[in-house]
Design an enzyme around this catalytic site. Structure first.
Site, mmCIF file in Angstrom:
data_model
loop_
_atom_site.group_PDB
_atom_site.id
_atom_site.type_symbol
_atom_site.label_atom_id
_atom_site.label_comp_id
_atom_site.label_asym_id
_atom_site.label_seq_id
_atom_site.Cartn_x
_atom_site.Cartn_y
_atom_site.Cartn_z
ATOM 1 N N ASP A 90 0.846 -1.199 0.000
ATOM 2 C CA ASP A 90 0.000 0.000 0.000
ATOM 3 C C ASP A 90 0.887 1.257 0.000
ATOM 4 O OD1 ASP A 90 0.591 0.973 2.727
ATOM 5 O OD2 ASP A 90 -0.551 -0.747 3.440
ATOM 6 N N HIS A 105 8.355 -5.516 -1.396
ATOM 7 C CA HIS A 105 7.462 -6.465 -2.073
ATOM 8 C C HIS A 105 6.608 -5.837 -3.169
ATOM 9 C CE1 HIS A 105 7.787 -9.385 1.577
ATOM 10 N NE2 HIS A 105 8.807 -9.462 0.759
HETATM 11 N N1 APR Z 1 -0.626 -3.078 15.064
HETATM 12 C C1 APR Z 1 0.609 -3.658 15.004
HETATM 13 N N2 APR Z 1 0.799 -4.942 14.650
HETATM 14 C C2 APR Z 1 -0.299 -5.671 14.335
HETATM 15 C C3 APR Z 1 -1.598 -5.148 14.373
HETATM 16 C C4 APR Z 1 -1.744 -3.776 14.757
HETATM 17 N N3 APR Z 1 -2.935 -3.170 14.828
HETATM 18 N N4 APR Z 1 -2.458 -6.137 13.999
HETATM 19 C C5 APR Z 1 -1.716 -7.228 13.738
HETATM 20 N N5 APR Z 1 -0.419 -6.972 13.934
HETATM 21 C C6 APR Z 1 0.757 -7.819 13.765
HETATM 22 C C7 APR Z 1 0.511 -9.310 13.910
HETATM 23 O O1 APR Z 1 0.612 -9.685 15.291
HETATM 24 C C8 APR Z 1 1.627 -9.898 13.077
HETATM 25 O O2 APR Z 1 2.808 -10.128 13.830
HETATM 26 O O3 APR Z 1 1.210 -7.643 12.437
HETATM 27 C C9 APR Z 1 1.917 -8.807 12.037
HETATM 28 C C10 APR Z 1 1.452 -9.137 10.645
HETATM 29 O O4 APR Z 1 2.176 -10.235 10.174
HETATM 30 P P1 APR Z 1 1.896 -10.825 8.713
HETATM 31 O O5 APR Z 1 0.426 -10.925 8.497
HETATM 32 O O6 APR Z 1 2.732 -12.045 8.574
HETATM 33 O O7 APR Z 1 2.409 -9.645 7.752
HETATM 34 P P2 APR Z 1 3.888 -9.319 7.260
HETATM 35 O O8 APR Z 1 4.900 -9.630 8.294
HETATM 36 O O9 APR Z 1 3.844 -7.941 6.715
HETATM 37 O O10 APR Z 1 4.019 -10.337 6.057
HETATM 38 C C11 APR Z 1 5.179 -10.307 5.280
HETATM 39 O O11 APR Z 1 4.276 -11.854 3.708
HETATM 40 O O12 APR Z 1 2.306 -12.455 2.650
HETATM 41 C C12 APR Z 1 3.544 -11.870 2.491
HETATM 42 O O13 APR Z 1 4.323 -10.370 0.884
HETATM 43 C C13 APR Z 1 3.447 -10.470 1.977
HETATM 44 O O14 APR Z 1 4.635 -8.510 2.657
HETATM 45 C C14 APR Z 1 3.965 -9.653 3.129
HETATM 46 C C15 APR Z 1 4.895 -10.610 3.838
#
Ligand code: APR
Length: 235
Positions: A90, A105
């Site tokens: 985003d 990404h």
């Molecule tokens: N504030 C902060 N952290 C949060 C919140 C919030 N309101 N809500 C959820 N989280 C945390 C979760 O606890 C989790 O540890 O955000 C994290 C999200 O993790 P993922 O869903 O695994 O996302 P991300 O780490 O960005 O994924 C990495 O994986 O699917 C691929 O390419 C995609 O860029 C992405 C990559």
């Protein structure tokens, strides 16, 4: 000279804006299995499904806004040299005002040629079958899908930013997807590390000890705490 901050962000920083995280919902991403929408195989199998999926994500961007966390991160630029390295596709960091953002990404608001990956175009609306690059090849979302390589220049500049950081803020990422999750592991032992995530206590972190501050909160509340800490401690 102002101190250097690396902000390493993931889906959680945008959660309070209404953008879904990836791993919090039974392995499904906006009701789709990742293999069905975010891999080169998915693209070869069902281009329309993949185009529709990213068109929905791109449309969603017009309905969401930067939250307090994005805004606080952008505000750090008043007093620090700030590098934002994000796994998010985003544009909420930029819309909040951050000026140095590396998207490891890819970006929803860009598309690229399927025959020459250096041909990248800004894109606002839907991307459809038949939309072509200047060479006549189909355009695809400018997203790094699972199984695809990251841009090596971006990785290098992210590693440099980590190595030089006096302060690192990891916010809203499960640190599970490599090589992106390697980036914060390049910080120095004396770098101050803040980790903002409701699951901060469960993450695999790059350094241990007195320089690590775990903040098991949502991104906006956590960033507020970090900003206050930096001010109170004269950083
Ligand atoms: N504030 C902060 N952290 C949060 C919140 C919030 N309101 N809500 C959820 N989280 C945390 C979760 O606890 C989790 O540890 O955000 C994290 C999200 O993790 P993922 O869903 O695994 O996302 P991300 O780490 O960005 O994924 C990495 O994986 O699917 C691929 O390419 C995609 O860029 C992405 C990559």
């Amino acid at each position: 000279m102002s101190k250097r901050i690396l902000v390493f962000s993931g889906a959680g920083v945008s959660a309070e804006s209404g953008v879904k995280t990836f791993r919090d919902y039974d392995g499904l991403w906006e009701n789709h299995r990742i293999e069905d929408v975010a891999t080169p195989e998915a693209w070869n199998r069902n281009q329309k499904l993949v185009l529709d999926f990213y068109n929905q994500r791109r449309r969603q961007l017009n309905e969401v806004f930067p939250n307090e966390a994005h805004i606080a991160i952008a505000g750090l630029e008043k007093n620090y040299h700030v590098d934002v390295v994000t796994q998010n596709v985003d544009d909420l960091h930029e819309r909040a005002g951050s000026t140095k953002v590396v998207h490891l990404h890819g970006e929803l608001k860009k598309v690229r040629s399927t025959s020459d990956k250096s041909l990248i175009y800004n894109w606002e609306g839907d991307l459809n079958a038949g939309d072509k690059c200047e060479l006549g090849s189909q355009l695809r979302p400018h997203i790094v899908w699972f199984g695809e390589a990251l841009n090596q220049d971006f990785l290098l500049s992210a590693k440099n930013a980590a190595e030089q950081a006096d302060i690192c803020i990891i916010v809203g990422t499960s640190l599970l997807v490599f090589p992106a999750a390697e980036i914060p592991f390049y910080i120095q032992q004396n770098c101050k590390l803040f980790v903002i995530d409701p699951k901060a206590n469960e993450l695999n972190l790059p350094i241990k000890g007195k320089n690590v501050f775990l903040i098991p909160k949502k991104a906006s509340a956590g960033m507020k705490e970090v900003v206050e800490w930096l001010r109170e401690n004269g950083q």
